[in-house]
Write an enzyme that holds these catalytic residues in place. Sequence first.
Site, PDB file in Angstrom:
ATOM      1  N   ASP A 121      45.039  29.776  40.750  1.00  0.00           N
ATOM      2  CA  ASP A 121      46.476  29.542  40.598  1.00  0.00           C
ATOM      3  C   ASP A 121      46.848  29.547  39.113  1.00  0.00           C
ATOM      4  O   ASP A 121      47.891  30.062  38.719  1.00  0.00           O
ATOM      5  CB  ASP A 121      46.886  28.179  41.205  1.00  0.00           C
ATOM      6  N   ASP A 142      40.018  27.692  43.752  1.00  0.00           N
ATOM      7  CA  ASP A 142      41.393  27.510  44.220  1.00  0.00           C
ATOM      8  C   ASP A 142      42.292  27.152  43.041  1.00  0.00           C
ATOM      9  O   ASP A 142      43.351  27.748  42.829  1.00  0.00           O
ATOM     10  CB  ASP A 142      41.411  26.388  45.279  1.00  0.00           C
ATOM     11  N   LYS A 156      30.463  22.371  37.281  1.00  0.00           N
ATOM     12  CA  LYS A 156      30.405  21.134  36.502  1.00  0.00           C
ATOM     13  C   LYS A 156      28.963  20.628  36.555  1.00  0.00           C
ATOM     14  O   LYS A 156      28.679  19.570  37.132  1.00  0.00           O
ATOM     15  CB  LYS A 156      31.379  20.103  37.082  1.00  0.00           C
ATOM     16  N   ASP A 168      36.201  22.645  33.688  1.00  0.00           N
ATOM     17  CA  ASP A 168      37.362  22.081  32.970  1.00  0.00           C
ATOM     18  C   ASP A 168      37.606  22.847  31.672  1.00  0.00           C
ATOM     19  O   ASP A 168      38.747  23.202  31.345  1.00  0.00           O
ATOM     20  CB  ASP A 168      37.186  20.566  32.718  1.00  0.00           C
TER      21      ASP A 168
HETATM   22  C1  IPM Z   1      44.681  29.459  48.747  1.00  0.00           C
HETATM   23  C2  IPM Z   1      45.454  28.344  49.394  1.00  0.00           C
HETATM   24  C3  IPM Z   1      44.627  27.791  50.538  1.00  0.00           C
HETATM   25  C4  IPM Z   1      43.392  27.157  49.935  1.00  0.00           C
HETATM   26  C5  IPM Z   1      45.356  26.831  51.462  1.00  0.00           C
HETATM   27  C6  IPM Z   1      46.611  27.436  52.053  1.00  0.00           C
HETATM   28  C7  IPM Z   1      44.450  26.338  52.571  1.00  0.00           C
HETATM   29  O1  IPM Z   1      45.780  27.385  48.442  1.00  0.00           O
HETATM   30  O2  IPM Z   1      44.339  30.420  49.449  1.00  0.00           O
HETATM   31  O3  IPM Z   1      44.438  29.391  47.543  1.00  0.00           O
HETATM   32  O4  IPM Z   1      43.420  26.015  49.483  1.00  0.00           O
HETATM   33  O5  IPM Z   1      42.364  27.835  49.929  1.00  0.00           O
HETATM   34 MG    MG Z   2      45.323  27.958  46.419  1.00  0.00          MG
END
Ligand code: IPM
Ligand code: MG
Length: 367
Positions: free
Chosen positions: A252, A248, A192, A224
Amino acid sequence: MSNPSLLILPGDGIGPEVMAQVTRVIDWFGAKRDLPFDVETDLVGGAAYDKHGTPLHDDTMARALEVDAVLLGAVGGPKYDELDFSLKPERGLLRLRKEMDLFSNLRPAQCFDALADFSSLKKEVVAGLDIMIVRELTSGVYFGEPRGIFEEGNERVGINTQRYTESEIERVARSAFELAMRRDKRLCSMEKANVMESGVLWREVVTRVAADYPEVELSHMYADNGAMQLVRAPKQFDVIVTDNLFGDVLSDCAAMLTGSLGMLPSASLGAPMANGRPKALYEPVHGSAPDITGQGKANPIACILSFAMALRYSFDQGDEAARLEAAIESVLAGGARTADLMGPEGGTPMSTTEMGDAILAALDASL
Ligand code: IPM
Ligand code: MG
C-alpha cells in the site's frame, strides 16, 4: 483447441463498475487480436453473501480451480462490518488465495510519467519508478494457528500466529529470484530478523536460495527500515520479497508512490496446472471504495492493468500486454483523468466509462 477460460468475480463496491470496462477490453482482444476468451461471471464477497449467505459459494470455488485465470474486482463494504469473521467479504478472497494456493503475489509499483506530479512525494523521487513487490500470500500471520479471541483469567486475549515453513519461504523466494532475473537482477528481502524467529528463518532460506541465482544481487532489510527507504528513495529497489503482513503494508505504501491506488494491478500466482499455466488470480490493489460506489467515478485502470498482467503471466502474450499498457500510458499522457487523478490545476474528471472509451480508442490506434 478451446479458448482460454476466465472466471470474472466483480465483487463489491466499485468492483462491478471497473470490471465492466475490463470486459470491454477483453472483448476488444477477442475481436481485434484474435484472442478470444471464454468468460463466465460469478459472485464473491458481500455480493455472494447477500445471495448465498457465504462470501464464496463452493461452486464458485470449484470453478476458480478449473479455469485458466480468475479476475477479481474488489470485496467488502461497511454493510458487512458487523458480520462474524468467517462470513466477512474478505474471507471470500482469502479462501480463493488459500485454496488456489496462490503463494506469490506480484504487486508492481510503476510511476507513469504523466502522473509523477500526483505523488505525495517529490517528482524527482518517483519519476521513472518501476519496482515489484513479491508478497507471500498463503501463510504467515494471516493463516497461522492458533488464532482467535480467548478467555484468559478475567480478561480476553486476541491471538494470531506468524508461522512459516522452510518450503513456504523457499517457493516464494524462488519466484522472486526468477522475476529479478527478468528485470534488473536486484532482490531485497524484508523481514524482522532482529525480533522474530520467523524472520531469522526467512533470511536464512532466502540466502540459501540465492546460491541458485548467482547473477542476482541479494540484500536484506528489516521491514521497518524498508518502509522508510520506500518513501525516502524508492528507486533504490528493483524486486522486494516479503511476508504476507509486511507485504500488505509495504505494497500500500509503494502504491501511493505512484500517485493513486487506482493505478495498481496485481497478480497472485501458484503452482503450474496440468496445462502448464500457473494457477492465477488477478486483481487491482485498491479496495471496494464504498465512498464513491455507484457514482461512475472510479478509475478502471488498475483493474485493466490486472488483465494486462493476466495476458503476460497466464497466457504468454507479453506483446499484447505491452500493447495494453502502452495504450493506457498514451491515454494518460494525453491528459485523460478520472477523479482520483485530478491534480491541483483541477478540470473536469472523466467517468469510468469515458476512461474505458479512451483506452479502447488508444487500442484501436495501436493497430
Ligand atoms: C490486500 C487487501 C486484503 C489483504 C484484504 C481485503 C483481505 O488489503 O489485498 O492487500 O489484507 O490481503
Ligand atoms: Mg492490502
